[in-house]
Design a protein around this motif. Sequence first.
Motif, PDB file in Angstrom:
ATOM      1  N   SER A  32      74.840  66.432  62.595  1.00 30.44           N
ATOM      2  CA  SER A  32      75.208  66.912  63.925  1.00 30.44           C
ATOM      3  C   SER A  32      76.686  67.219  64.047  1.00 30.44           C
ATOM      4  CB  SER A  32      74.815  65.876  64.983  1.00 30.44           C
ATOM      5  OG  SER A  32      75.636  64.726  64.863  1.00 30.44           O
ATOM      6  N   ILE A  33      77.538  66.630  63.170  1.00 36.39           N
ATOM      7  CA  ILE A  33      78.984  66.865  63.289  1.00 36.39           C
ATOM      8  C   ILE A  33      79.566  67.604  62.100  1.00 36.39           C
ATOM      9  CG2 ILE A  33      79.274  64.778  64.668  1.00 36.39           C
ATOM     10  CD1 ILE A  33      80.405  63.380  62.214  1.00 36.39           C
ATOM     11  N   VAL A  34      78.758  67.860  61.047  1.00 35.30           N
ATOM     12  CA  VAL A  34      79.307  68.463  59.842  1.00 35.30           C
ATOM     13  C   VAL A  34      79.857  69.866  60.100  1.00 35.30           C
ATOM     14  CG1 VAL A  34      77.158  69.531  59.056  1.00 35.30           C
ATOM     15  CG2 VAL A  34      78.842  68.774  57.372  1.00 35.30           C
ATOM     16  N   HIS A  35      79.375  70.507  61.151  1.00 32.21           N
ATOM     17  CA  HIS A  35      79.836  71.870  61.420  1.00 32.21           C
ATOM     18  C   HIS A  35      81.177  71.898  62.121  1.00 32.21           C
ATOM     19  CE1 HIS A  35      76.014  73.336  60.079  1.00 32.21           C
ATOM     20  NE2 HIS A  35      75.395  72.562  60.947  1.00 32.21           N
ATOM     21  N   SER A  36      81.655  70.749  62.575  1.00 34.42           N
ATOM     22  CA  SER A  36      82.936  70.754  63.259  1.00 34.42           C
ATOM     23  C   SER A  36      83.940  69.796  62.649  1.00 34.42           C
ATOM     24  CB  SER A  36      82.736  70.381  64.741  1.00 34.42           C
ATOM     25  OG  SER A  36      82.127  69.110  64.832  1.00 34.42           O
ATOM     26  N   LEU A  74      64.942  66.103  70.881  1.00 34.97           N
ATOM     27  CA  LEU A  74      66.282  65.549  70.767  1.00 34.97           C
ATOM     28  C   LEU A  74      66.815  65.789  69.368  1.00 34.97           C
ATOM     29  CD1 LEU A  74      65.746  62.077  72.537  1.00 34.97           C
ATOM     30  CD2 LEU A  74      66.517  64.219  73.558  1.00 34.97           C
ATOM     31  N   SER A  75      68.133  65.754  69.231  1.00 34.48           N
ATOM     32  CA  SER A  75      68.747  65.912  67.909  1.00 34.48           C
ATOM     33  C   SER A  75      68.213  64.829  66.976  1.00 34.48           C
ATOM     34  CB  SER A  75      70.272  65.798  68.008  1.00 34.48           C
ATOM     35  OG  SER A  75      70.800  66.845  68.780  1.00 34.48           O
ATOM     36  N   GLY A  76      67.851  65.231  65.777  1.00 31.90           N
ATOM     37  CA  GLY A  76      67.286  64.286  64.822  1.00 31.90           C
ATOM     38  C   GLY A  76      65.777  64.192  64.894  1.00 31.90           C
ATOM     39  N   PHE A  77      65.149  65.012  65.757  1.00 31.13           N
ATOM     40  CA  PHE A  77      63.695  64.985  65.911  1.00 31.13           C
ATOM     41  C   PHE A  77      63.150  66.406  65.763  1.00 31.13           C
ATOM     42  CE2 PHE A  77      65.330  61.292  67.999  1.00 31.13           C
ATOM     43  CZ  PHE A  77      64.367  60.297  67.836  1.00 31.13           C
ATOM     44  N   GLU A  78      61.856  66.504  65.504  1.00 30.70           N
ATOM     45  CA  GLU A  78      61.191  67.791  65.386  1.00 30.70           C
ATOM     46  C   GLU A  78      59.807  67.687  66.020  1.00 30.70           C
ATOM     47  OE1 GLU A  78      61.016  68.578  61.258  1.00 30.70           O
ATOM     48  OE2 GLU A  78      59.733  66.866  60.779  1.00 30.70           O
ATOM     49  N   PRO A  79      59.226  68.847  66.436  1.00 31.77           N
ATOM     50  CA  PRO A  79      57.912  68.802  67.086  1.00 31.77           C
ATOM     51  C   PRO A  79      56.874  68.081  66.233  1.00 31.77           C
ATOM     52  CG  PRO A  79      58.887  70.970  67.343  1.00 31.77           C
ATOM     53  CD  PRO A  79      59.772  70.221  66.391  1.00 31.77           C
ATOM     54  N   SER A  80      56.073  67.258  66.890  1.00 32.34           N
ATOM     55  CA  SER A  80      55.105  66.444  66.160  1.00 32.34           C
ATOM     56  C   SER A  80      53.960  67.277  65.596  1.00 32.34           C
ATOM     57  CB  SER A  80      54.538  65.360  67.079  1.00 32.34           C
ATOM     58  OG  SER A  80      53.927  65.938  68.223  1.00 32.34           O
ATOM     59  N   ASP A  81      53.754  68.505  66.111  1.00 31.98           N
ATOM     60  CA  ASP A  81      52.671  69.343  65.603  1.00 31.98           C
ATOM     61  C   ASP A  81      53.106  70.238  64.462  1.00 31.98           C
ATOM     62  OD1 ASP A  81      54.281  71.102  66.921  1.00 31.98           O
ATOM     63  OD2 ASP A  81      52.680  72.083  68.063  1.00 31.98           O
ATOM     64  N   GLY A  82      54.351  70.052  64.001  1.00 35.30           N
ATOM     65  CA  GLY A  82      54.850  70.864  62.905  1.00 35.30           C
ATOM     66  C   GLY A  82      55.452  72.171  63.332  1.00 35.30           C
ATOM     67  N   GLY A  83      55.575  72.408  64.664  1.00 32.69           N
ATOM     68  CA  GLY A  83      56.181  73.638  65.165  1.00 32.69           C
ATOM     69  C   GLY A  83      57.677  73.656  64.898  1.00 32.69           C
ATOM     70  N   THR A  84      58.324  74.698  65.404  1.00 37.96           N
ATOM     71  CA  THR A  84      59.742  74.873  65.110  1.00 37.96           C
ATOM     72  C   THR A  84      60.664  74.653  66.295  1.00 37.96           C
ATOM     73  OG1 THR A  84      59.556  77.241  65.540  1.00 37.96           O
ATOM     74  CG2 THR A  84      59.246  76.503  63.273  1.00 37.96           C
ATOM     75  N   ALA A  85      60.135  74.682  67.528  1.00 37.33           N
ATOM     76  CA  ALA A  85      61.064  74.626  68.654  1.00 37.33           C
ATOM     77  C   ALA A  85      60.546  73.811  69.832  1.00 37.33           C
ATOM     78  CB  ALA A  85      61.405  76.045  69.128  1.00 37.33           C
ATOM     79  N   ASP A  86      59.287  74.014  70.200  1.00 41.68           N
ATOM     80  CA  ASP A  86      58.783  73.463  71.442  1.00 41.68           C
ATOM     81  C   ASP A  86      58.511  71.965  71.302  1.00 41.68           C
ATOM     82  OD1 ASP A  86      57.678  72.978  73.849  1.00 41.68           O
ATOM     83  OD2 ASP A  86      56.186  74.573  73.758  1.00 41.68           O
ATOM     84  N   GLY A  92      72.597  55.283  63.285  1.00 45.77           N
ATOM     85  CA  GLY A  92      73.704  55.578  64.182  1.00 45.77           C
ATOM     86  C   GLY A  92      73.164  56.027  65.532  1.00 45.77           C
ATOM     87  N   PHE A  93      74.072  56.463  66.403  1.00 44.75           N
ATOM     88  CA  PHE A  93      73.670  56.848  67.749  1.00 44.75           C
ATOM     89  C   PHE A  93      74.291  58.201  68.112  1.00 44.75           C
ATOM     90  CE2 PHE A  93      73.374  52.254  67.590  1.00 44.75           C
ATOM     91  CZ  PHE A  93      72.130  52.012  68.175  1.00 44.75           C
ATOM     92  N   LEU A  94      73.453  59.107  68.591  1.00 38.91           N
ATOM     93  CA  LEU A  94      73.917  60.394  69.072  1.00 38.91           C
ATOM     94  C   LEU A  94      74.072  60.326  70.594  1.00 38.91           C
ATOM     95  CD1 LEU A  94      71.778  62.967  67.050  1.00 38.91           C
ATOM     96  CD2 LEU A  94      74.240  62.555  66.852  1.00 38.91           C
ATOM     97  N   LYS A  95      75.182  60.828  71.092  1.00 43.27           N
ATOM     98  CA  LYS A  95      75.451  60.801  72.529  1.00 43.27           C
ATOM     99  C   LYS A  95      74.918  62.062  73.194  1.00 43.27           C
ATOM    100  CE  LYS A  95      79.232  60.213  75.877  1.00 43.27           C
ATOM    101  NZ  LYS A  95      80.701  60.084  76.046  1.00 43.27           N
ATOM    102  N   LEU A  96      74.090  61.879  74.201  1.00 41.31           N
ATOM    103  CA  LEU A  96      73.543  62.986  74.986  1.00 41.31           C
ATOM    104  C   LEU A  96      74.121  62.906  76.394  1.00 41.31           C
ATOM    105  CD1 LEU A  96      69.784  62.578  73.947  1.00 41.31           C
ATOM    106  CD2 LEU A  96      71.549  63.932  72.807  1.00 41.31           C
ATOM    107  N   GLU A  97      74.754  63.979  76.866  1.00 40.00           N
ATOM    108  CA  GLU A  97      75.416  63.970  78.168  1.00 40.00           C
ATOM    109  C   GLU A  97      74.471  64.422  79.283  1.00 40.00           C
ATOM    110  OE1 GLU A  97      78.273  62.760  78.714  1.00 40.00           O
ATOM    111  OE2 GLU A  97      79.516  62.959  76.923  1.00 40.00           O
ATOM    112  N   VAL A 138      58.798  63.890  66.653  1.00 41.72           N
ATOM    113  CA  VAL A 138      58.875  62.780  65.703  1.00 41.72           C
ATOM    114  C   VAL A 138      60.205  62.863  64.963  1.00 41.72           C
ATOM    115  CG1 VAL A 138      56.379  62.599  65.405  1.00 41.72           C
ATOM    116  CG2 VAL A 138      57.685  64.161  63.942  1.00 41.72           C
ATOM    117  N   ARG A 139      60.588  61.756  64.403  1.00 39.51           N
ATOM    118  CA  ARG A 139      61.865  61.712  63.682  1.00 39.51           C
ATOM    119  C   ARG A 139      61.810  62.551  62.413  1.00 39.51           C
ATOM    120  NH1 ARG A 139      65.165  57.903  65.723  1.00 39.51           N
ATOM    121  NH2 ARG A 139      64.204  56.363  67.128  1.00 39.51           N
ATOM    122  N   LYS A 140      62.926  63.224  62.148  1.00 39.21           N
ATOM    123  CA  LYS A 140      63.038  63.946  60.890  1.00 39.21           C
ATOM    124  C   LYS A 140      63.206  62.969  59.733  1.00 39.21           C
ATOM    125  CE  LYS A 140      65.179  68.063  62.930  1.00 39.21           C
ATOM    126  NZ  LYS A 140      66.406  68.917  62.957  1.00 39.21           N
TER     127      LYS A 140
END
Length: 822
Positions: free
Chosen positions: A425-429, A314-326, A344-349, A332-334
């Motif tokens: 998550s919103i700085v790019h827009s 999920l946005s704001g999280f990264e793989p717990s094994d230190g990987g980059t994508a899977d 804050g809260f991120l909306k997932l549709e 775990v939380r970044k």
Amino acid sequence: MASFISLLLLFNLFVHQLCYAADTINHNNVLRDGDTLVSNGGIFALGFFSPGNSKQRYVGIWYNKIPGQTVVWVANRDNPINNNSSSGVVKVDELGKLAIFNAISSPKPLWSANISATANTTSSTLSYKLLDTGNLVLRDDNQGDFLWQSFDYPTDAFLPGMKLGFNKKTGLSWSLTSWKSPDDPSTGEFTLGMDLTGLPELVIKKASQKIWRTGPWAGEGFNGVPGMGPNPVVNFSFVDNPDEIYYSHSYYNTNTFSRIMFDYLGFDRTLIWIESTGRWVVIRTYPDDICDSYRKCGAFGSCRPNNQPTCLCLSGFEPSDGGTADGSVGCVRKRDLLCGEGDGFLKLENMKFPDTSNARVDMSLGIKDCEIECRNNCSCTGYASAYVNGSGCLVWFGDLTDMREFTNGGQAFFVRVNSIEIGNSIVHSKGSFAKKKLVIILCVVIVVGLLIFISGFCYFFKKAKGRGILQRKRLQKQLLKPSPETNDETNTKFELPIFDLNSMMVATENFSLSNELGAGGFGSVYKGTLCDGREIAVKRLSKNSGQGVIEFKNEVELIAKLQHRNLVQIIGCCIEEEEKMLIYEYMPNKSLDFLLFDQTKSTPLDWKMRSDIILGIARGVLYLHQDSTLTIIHRDLKASNILLDSNMNHFGMARIFGSDQSQANTRRVVGTYGYMSPEYAMDGFFSIKSDVFSFGVILLEIISGKKNSGFYHEDPTMNLIKLAWELWKADTILELVDPSMGNPFPEQEVVRFIQVGILCVQENAKDRPTMSDVIFMLGNETPIPSLKQPAFVLTSNPNSANAFAGSASSVNEVSVTIIEGR
């Protein structure tokens, strides 16, 4: 005297037959092997049977009017009568219990009804009656209540009117248990029932291990089961009161034959009996794809069936094994939560809600108060509206697991993150800093790109041809490798033959014009004959078709995995020099438009053939939308894409979308005017309802023998959809029928088909049915929703370039197939 004895014997035989053609059994009679109880309307029968190749005898209930024995309930599933004996009997014992005995003289029953001790089991007024619902009930003739019913003890079939859940007073559990095998109805290892560990939801378990769940009830259906909203065919209900909690369903048309079959492999399949074709049709299957596997992705991971990798954090999280994508290993939380205003809260549709074992609900709160509730509790990790209408509050604590994304379905979910992640998550827009940063990055990329292009142009030009050959060789090797297997037992390893260019030239007589079957923006299709005598159709992609090697690989891999009797099957492919070809089975009756729109050639198409073609197309589209491993949107359904074999029941696949198209909308509308839905033609928005619109047009064309987009009446703006609507309003809809179809034909059935066709071309996509609803309505005399004015689409000459305002960028250019996640 002899005559009297003969008459007496005949009388006894008559009484015996009369008893067991009836729907009731009591203490005065017995049911022997070979006899049956038949419900009052003749819908269900109860008697002895042997499943599959088994020699054991069981007592069960099956559909009486459907050929074969489609068994929906088994009494003595774990205590059969052995050795194929025909001595078994069913009778009411001295306690008033319905019991199965190995023989009339057997002192001990193999099975008996579990009657409550409070029932007056010795009363002569007790009787067992088989109802037209498939429910075997015990009742006292002097009372109205059921003292016992088979619906309280289901086996592997879930019929309309049954319950899945719990009786809170008695502790009785209503759940399904699979057979051990098709030949053995004894208790299997899979169960389907309600789980109350968290919020109530249906789960499938293998032994005690949970393997799939529906998600909680969301007001109109279960959160994790898309397509359960209000519809004209079936009513879904969920009841939770002081006495019981259960899920149930019913059909508005009580003559519908349907069942949910929980098979021995642990798959929950919804089947509808289609009278016109004489077969059961599967309209839903769960688990359906890899993301239906319970906890496929780890904590804070979300499953996306069409994504590589399948599991993403999920946005704001990264793989717990230190990987980059899977995210399959969990995430775990970044950044740690700060609690209070620091989060804050991120909306997932379109989400399937996380496992609810660590969630709680408050139906008195709305979504705004729900956010406050979660924000004020530092242990809360996410929240959502309990129901799709926005009512109720669900909050989660601890890890979020078993999440997945749907293309259509699910609900919005709000995950708690550090406020810095909200900004990221919103700085790019949003924000001037983000815009300046984006401009700088773009400028750097453009400058660097130009330098690389200028300095390396000659080098890349010289190496291009060699690189293309290498890429094609790699592709050939990839295509010869088996595809990864999923958890669906219907998927098989994929190994597609590669044909060389020379064999294709020989087969098609050097791609001679006399062998050309058709042509379009994608290229041409040629008839060919292999050296072994097999007839084939060769789809030769043109060099300017816009399809590169990667797109071609995607198409080949996808089409090869699609296996359905109504889809044209791929035989192999050819990748050599600059050529890219797909080799399909040859359809001897060419395309539907070749026969349909020629008055001399359409004469053989009587109503049965036309209805079979319509149902075949519908089943093929349903497979693409729902029953294949992926959800596939065809986007170019039309009469010329319906390829007919000797049985008139196949249609062709189109090609994969390009990189400039997304899963929800496209900047480049590609298809055929007259078949495209208005939201797709005008705005580029497409969904499974876009295919439903195209199917509706084809249905009306098949019945009328007229083209939608080339048909003119007295009014030059008239098209087939508009004509059908005008005739419907005037109550003269049968004037739409193609005169060459011949008489007589079943008028009510034809009118029902036309109604469904008009329903499919409704202007608002939400008013159109799904393909499973279409198949059900075509095959059953069920009420059809009120028709609204459909989308006429063409408002001027259909050959005009301005037939659509803001229209598509290409006409009849290519056929496009879109893959969507489920």
